[in-house]
Scaffold this active site. Structure first.
Site, PDB file in Angstrom:
ATOM      1  N   GLY A  62     -15.964   2.764   4.071  1.00 34.81           N
ATOM      2  CA  GLY A  62     -14.851   4.373   3.502  1.00 34.81           C
ATOM      3  C   GLY A  62     -14.010   3.237   1.732  1.00 34.81           C
ATOM      4  O   GLY A  62     -12.827   4.432   1.817  1.00 34.81           O
ATOM      5  N   GLN A  63     -14.681   2.487   1.371  1.00 36.43           N
ATOM      6  CA  GLN A  63     -13.886   2.301   0.291  1.00 36.43           C
ATOM      7  C   GLN A  63     -13.727   3.299  -0.622  1.00 36.43           C
ATOM      8  O   GLN A  63     -14.823   4.414  -1.425  1.00 36.43           O
ATOM      9  CB  GLN A  63     -15.095   1.139  -0.749  1.00 36.43           C
ATOM     10  CG  GLN A  63     -14.049   0.502  -1.661  1.00 36.43           C
ATOM     11  CD  GLN A  63     -14.961  -0.217  -2.722  1.00 36.43           C
ATOM     12  OE1 GLN A  63     -16.153  -0.841  -2.218  1.00 36.43           O
ATOM     13  NE2 GLN A  63     -14.727  -0.955  -4.196  1.00 36.43           N
ATOM     14  N   ASP A  94       0.840  -1.174  -0.584  1.00 39.30           N
ATOM     15  CA  ASP A  94      -0.027   0.327  -0.078  1.00 39.30           C
ATOM     16  C   ASP A  94       1.083   1.762  -0.115  1.00 39.30           C
ATOM     17  O   ASP A  94       1.907   1.556   0.538  1.00 39.30           O
ATOM     18  CB  ASP A  94      -0.901   0.045   1.365  1.00 39.30           C
ATOM     19  CG  ASP A  94      -1.817   1.403   1.103  1.00 39.30           C
ATOM     20  OD1 ASP A  94      -3.651   0.678   0.989  1.00 39.30           O
ATOM     21  OD2 ASP A  94      -2.003   2.072   0.881  1.00 39.30           O
ATOM     22  N   HIS A 129     -10.699  -4.999  -3.204  1.00 46.06           N
ATOM     23  CA  HIS A 129      -9.225  -5.930  -2.784  1.00 46.06           C
ATOM     24  C   HIS A 129      -9.313  -5.857  -1.614  1.00 46.06           C
ATOM     25  O   HIS A 129     -10.246  -4.886  -0.604  1.00 46.06           O
ATOM     26  CB  HIS A 129      -8.668  -3.807  -2.923  1.00 46.06           C
ATOM     27  CG  HIS A 129      -9.032  -2.938  -2.219  1.00 46.06           C
ATOM     28  ND1 HIS A 129     -10.180  -2.548  -3.115  1.00 46.06           N
ATOM     29  CD2 HIS A 129      -8.744  -2.670  -1.271  1.00 46.06           C
ATOM     30  CE1 HIS A 129      -9.987  -0.981  -2.043  1.00 46.06           C
ATOM     31  NE2 HIS A 129      -9.466  -1.100  -1.135  1.00 46.06           N
ATOM     32  N   LEU A 130      -8.483  -7.216  -0.655  1.00 47.63           N
ATOM     33  CA  LEU A 130      -7.969  -7.095   0.534  1.00 47.63           C
ATOM     34  C   LEU A 130      -7.050  -6.100   0.618  1.00 47.63           C
ATOM     35  O   LEU A 130      -5.594  -6.428   0.544  1.00 47.63           O
ATOM     36  CB  LEU A 130      -7.593  -8.550   0.572  1.00 47.63           C
ATOM     37  CG  LEU A 130      -9.063  -9.678   0.176  1.00 47.63           C
ATOM     38  CD1 LEU A 130      -8.615 -11.043   0.328  1.00 47.63           C
ATOM     39  CD2 LEU A 130     -10.420  -9.540   0.855  1.00 47.63           C
ATOM     40  N   HIS A 131      -7.129  -5.751   2.418  1.00 51.24           N
ATOM     41  CA  HIS A 131      -6.176  -4.992   2.891  1.00 51.24           C
ATOM     42  C   HIS A 131      -5.575  -6.054   3.767  1.00 51.24           C
ATOM     43  O   HIS A 131      -5.894  -7.304   4.556  1.00 51.24           O
ATOM     44  CB  HIS A 131      -6.255  -4.000   4.015  1.00 51.24           C
ATOM     45  CG  HIS A 131      -6.789  -2.583   2.734  1.00 51.24           C
ATOM     46  ND1 HIS A 131      -6.049  -1.500   3.126  1.00 51.24           N
ATOM     47  CD2 HIS A 131      -8.123  -2.510   2.628  1.00 51.24           C
ATOM     48  CE1 HIS A 131      -6.826  -0.836   1.946  1.00 51.24           C
ATOM     49  NE2 HIS A 131      -7.695  -1.343   2.339  1.00 51.24           N
TER      50      HIS A 131
END
Ligand code: 5GP
Ligand code: ZN
Length: 113
Positions: free
Chosen positions: A92-93, A31, A99-101
């Site tokens: 909050g996307q 990220d 996606h996966l954090h």
């Protein structure tokens, strides 16, 4: 694949990212604004707007396995880590490509904010 989608452009190689792993269905990269000592993002190669739009179980399974693989390679398996899929406005996307954090390397709190 969308030219307007940041994550599609990372898949296509037109926006640089630090790739850490990949499989048939997805890629994992660091990220750009890490929220923990280890903060990876795992995304499908094809454009899927969010978890709410996902329907391919094999793809989702492969993404989860990729999340576990990068957590392992970051040395997080023993201490633990968190996998988050922000989905929609209330969550909050900000990037509308599923996606996966994968976050780890510090103690996480619950409930999240
Ligand atoms: P969201 O807020 O949608 O759950 O997460 C999007 C994530 O993508 C954020 O953590 C943000 O820092 C990350 N991000 C957005 N654009 C880029 C980019 O161009 N490169 C990288 N490496 N990360 C990005
Ligand atoms: Zn996309």
């Amino acid at each position: 694949m969308s030219d307007h989608c940041i994550f599609c452009r990372i898949v296509g190689g037109t926006i640089p990212a630090t790739l850490v792993a990949s499989n048939t269905h997805g890629i994992a990269f660091r990220d750009q604004h890490p929220q923990a000592p280890s903060h990876l993002v795992v995304i499908p190669r094809r454009h899927v707007a969010s978890l709410a739009d996902a329907s391919d179980g094999a793809e989702l399974g492969a993404l989860l396995l990729l999340a576990a693989e990068v957590a392992r390679s970051e040395g997080l398996s023993e201490t633990g880590y968190r996998v988050v899929a922000n989905t929609g406005d209330d969550a909050g996307q900000t990037v509308h490509h599923l996606h996966l954090h994968v976050l780890g390397g510090r103690v996480m709190h619950w409930p999240p904010g």
